[in-house]
Design a protein around this motif. Structure first.
Motif, short mmCIF file in Angstrom:
data_model
loop_
_atom_site.label_atom_id
_atom_site.label_comp_id
_atom_site.label_asym_id
_atom_site.label_seq_id
_atom_site.Cartn_x
_atom_site.Cartn_y
_atom_site.Cartn_z
N ARG A 176 0.81 -1.22 0.00
CA ARG A 176 0.00 0.00 0.00
C ARG A 176 0.85 1.27 0.00
O ARG A 176 0.33 2.36 -0.20
CB ARG A 176 -0.95 0.00 1.20
N LYS A 177 2.15 1.13 0.23
CA LYS A 177 3.03 2.30 0.20
C LYS A 177 3.73 2.37 -1.15
O LYS A 177 4.31 1.37 -1.60
CB LYS A 177 4.07 2.21 1.32
N ASP A 178 3.68 3.53 -1.79
CA ASP A 178 4.21 3.66 -3.15
C ASP A 178 5.66 3.20 -3.26
O ASP A 178 6.04 2.51 -4.22
CB ASP A 178 4.09 5.11 -3.62
N GLU A 179 6.49 3.57 -2.27
CA GLU A 179 7.91 3.28 -2.38
C GLU A 179 8.20 1.77 -2.28
O GLU A 179 9.24 1.29 -2.75
CB GLU A 179 8.70 4.03 -1.30
N GLU A 180 7.29 1.02 -1.69
CA GLU A 180 7.53 -0.41 -1.53
C GLU A 180 7.37 -1.19 -2.84
O GLU A 180 7.89 -2.30 -2.98
CB GLU A 180 6.61 -0.99 -0.45
N HIS A 181 6.67 -0.62 -3.82
CA HIS A 181 6.52 -1.29 -5.11
C HIS A 181 7.87 -1.45 -5.81
O HIS A 181 8.07 -2.41 -6.57
CB HIS A 181 5.57 -0.50 -6.01
N THR A 182 8.79 -0.54 -5.57
CA THR A 182 10.08 -0.56 -6.27
C THR A 182 11.26 -0.93 -5.37
O THR A 182 12.37 -1.08 -5.86
CB THR A 182 10.35 0.81 -6.92
N ALA A 183 11.05 -1.08 -4.08
CA ALA A 183 12.15 -1.35 -3.14
C ALA A 183 12.59 -2.81 -3.24
O ALA A 183 11.79 -3.72 -3.02
CB ALA A 183 11.72 -1.04 -1.72
N PRO A 184 13.87 -3.07 -3.55
CA PRO A 184 14.35 -4.46 -3.60
C PRO A 184 14.25 -5.18 -2.26
O PRO A 184 14.20 -6.41 -2.23
CB PRO A 184 15.80 -4.31 -4.05
N SER A 185 14.25 -4.43 -1.17
CA SER A 185 14.14 -5.06 0.16
C SER A 185 12.76 -5.63 0.42
O SER A 185 12.59 -6.45 1.34
CB SER A 185 14.48 -4.03 1.24
N VAL A 186 11.77 -5.18 -0.35
CA VAL A 186 10.40 -5.70 -0.22
C VAL A 186 10.22 -6.81 -1.25
O VAL A 186 10.14 -6.55 -2.45
CB VAL A 186 9.36 -4.58 -0.43
N VAL A 187 10.20 -8.04 -0.78
CA VAL A 187 10.07 -9.19 -1.69
C VAL A 187 8.62 -9.32 -2.13
O VAL A 187 7.70 -9.32 -1.31
CB VAL A 187 10.54 -10.47 -0.99
N LYS A 188 8.43 -9.41 -3.44
CA LYS A 188 7.08 -9.52 -3.99
C LYS A 188 6.73 -10.97 -4.30
O LYS A 188 7.54 -11.70 -4.88
CB LYS A 188 6.92 -8.69 -5.27
N LEU A 189 5.55 -11.36 -3.91
CA LEU A 189 5.02 -12.67 -4.25
C LEU A 189 4.09 -12.49 -5.44
O LEU A 189 3.13 -11.73 -5.39
CB LEU A 189 4.26 -13.27 -3.07
N ILE A 190 4.38 -13.17 -6.54
CA ILE A 190 3.54 -13.17 -7.72
C ILE A 190 2.76 -14.47 -7.71
O ILE A 190 3.35 -15.56 -7.70
CB ILE A 190 4.38 -13.04 -9.00
N GLY A 191 1.43 -14.36 -7.69
CA GLY A 191 0.64 -15.57 -7.58
C GLY A 191 -0.70 -15.48 -8.24
O GLY A 191 -1.18 -14.39 -8.59
N SER A 192 -1.32 -16.63 -8.42
CA SER A 192 -2.67 -16.72 -8.95
C SER A 192 -3.65 -16.95 -7.81
O SER A 192 -3.35 -17.72 -6.89
CB SER A 192 -2.78 -17.89 -9.94
N PRO A 193 -4.84 -16.33 -7.86
CA PRO A 193 -5.83 -16.60 -6.82
C PRO A 193 -6.15 -18.09 -6.75
O PRO A 193 -6.35 -18.74 -7.78
CB PRO A 193 -7.05 -15.78 -7.28
N ALA A 194 -6.17 -18.61 -5.53
CA ALA A 194 -6.42 -20.04 -5.32
C ALA A 194 -7.57 -20.25 -4.34
O ALA A 194 -7.68 -21.30 -3.71
CB ALA A 194 -5.16 -20.74 -4.82
N GLY A 195 -8.42 -19.23 -4.21
CA GLY A 195 -9.52 -19.29 -3.26
C GLY A 195 -9.58 -17.99 -2.50
O GLY A 195 -8.70 -17.13 -2.65
#
Length: 246
Positions: free
Chosen positions: A135-154
């Motif tokens: 929800r914080k703009d800077e976290e979208h691009t911060a390498p320290s914030v690991v992003k999980l890319i996933g498909s909805p499973a329920g």
């Protein structure tokens, strides 16, 4: 009543470079590791133990009524440490679910720990974890914030397709911050620790990619917020404020 087939393990070492002696730092009159153990116990999942290579940590948790198991100081990762602890605490193989709670999360909500474990009710899931919407703009691009890319499973859950430090996925829509708490099926943990570090794991410096590259299924429960990870003196002061009335 807690489940004897579930074991919650909290790896704890003194070797943090940015915050030396981290597990034993005082928060409201208690060592930080004791706060984490209390949160894990409040989840009501099963036996809770601290896996450590340091006698001072073992003595501190024992003084507050918690169990410690001594492990080798030479493990390359927390996963290897908890596997040794599992083998020592349950050599007969009764435990089937192992929960790895990081020892520097003194504000982790007990309900979030339980949410991860519930994902294993789906037989196809090998490993369960947590994620929350960024929800914080800077976290979208911060390498320290690991992003999980996933498909909805329920409802409230994702099936992980990839983890990355990059800004992903591309385009409009939510991105999810991965929270490094894991619940393993015993067979998945046993298989994982036997695997060599994988190509993408080494490139992204993300251990969980080893499991995905080996074909394991990881699902994530979507929770409301990221628990405070205590890595710096500023984090420690924040934890002290948050837990001042606990």
């Amino acid at each position: 009543m807690t489940d004897t087939r579930t074991l919650v393990l909290i790896p704890a070492r003194m070797a943090a470079t940015r915050l030396p002696g981290k597990p034993l730092l005082d928060i409201g009159g208690l060592p930080m590791i004791v706060h984490v153990a209390r949160r894990a116990k409040e989840a009501g999942l099963g036996r809770v133990a601290i896996a450590t290579d340091t006698a001072d940590i073992a003595n501190a948790v024992a003084a507050h009524g918690f169990e410690a198991v001594m492990t080798s100081p030479d493990h390359p990762s927390g996963s290897d440490r908890i596997f040794e602890a599992l083998c020592k605490l349950d050599p007969a193989g009764h435990v089937q679910t192992i929960v790895n709670v990081q020892g520097d999360l003194p504000t982790i909500p007990p309900g979030d720990i339980s949410a991860a474990v519930r994902l294993l009710d789906e037989p196809a899931v090998d490993i369960a974890t947590l994620a929350t919407e960024i929800r914080k703009d800077e976290e979208h691009t911060a390498p320290s914030v690991v992003k999980l890319i996933g498909s909805p499973a329920g409802p409230g859950r994702l099936r992980a397709l990839y983890f990355t430090r990059a800004t992903a996925p591309y385009g409009d829509g939510p991105r999810y911050h991965h929270i490094g708490l894991y619940a393993y099926r015993r067979a998945a943990l046993e298989a994982f620790v036997k695997l060599a570090p994988s190509t993408l794991e080494l490139r992204e410096k993300l251990e969980q990619l080893r499991a995905l590259e080996a074909g394991m299924r990881i699902d994530a429960a979507i929770v409301d917020s990221v628990p405070l990870g205590v890595d710096t003196p500023a984090d420690l002061e924040t934890a002290r404020r948050l837990l001042a009335n606990n």
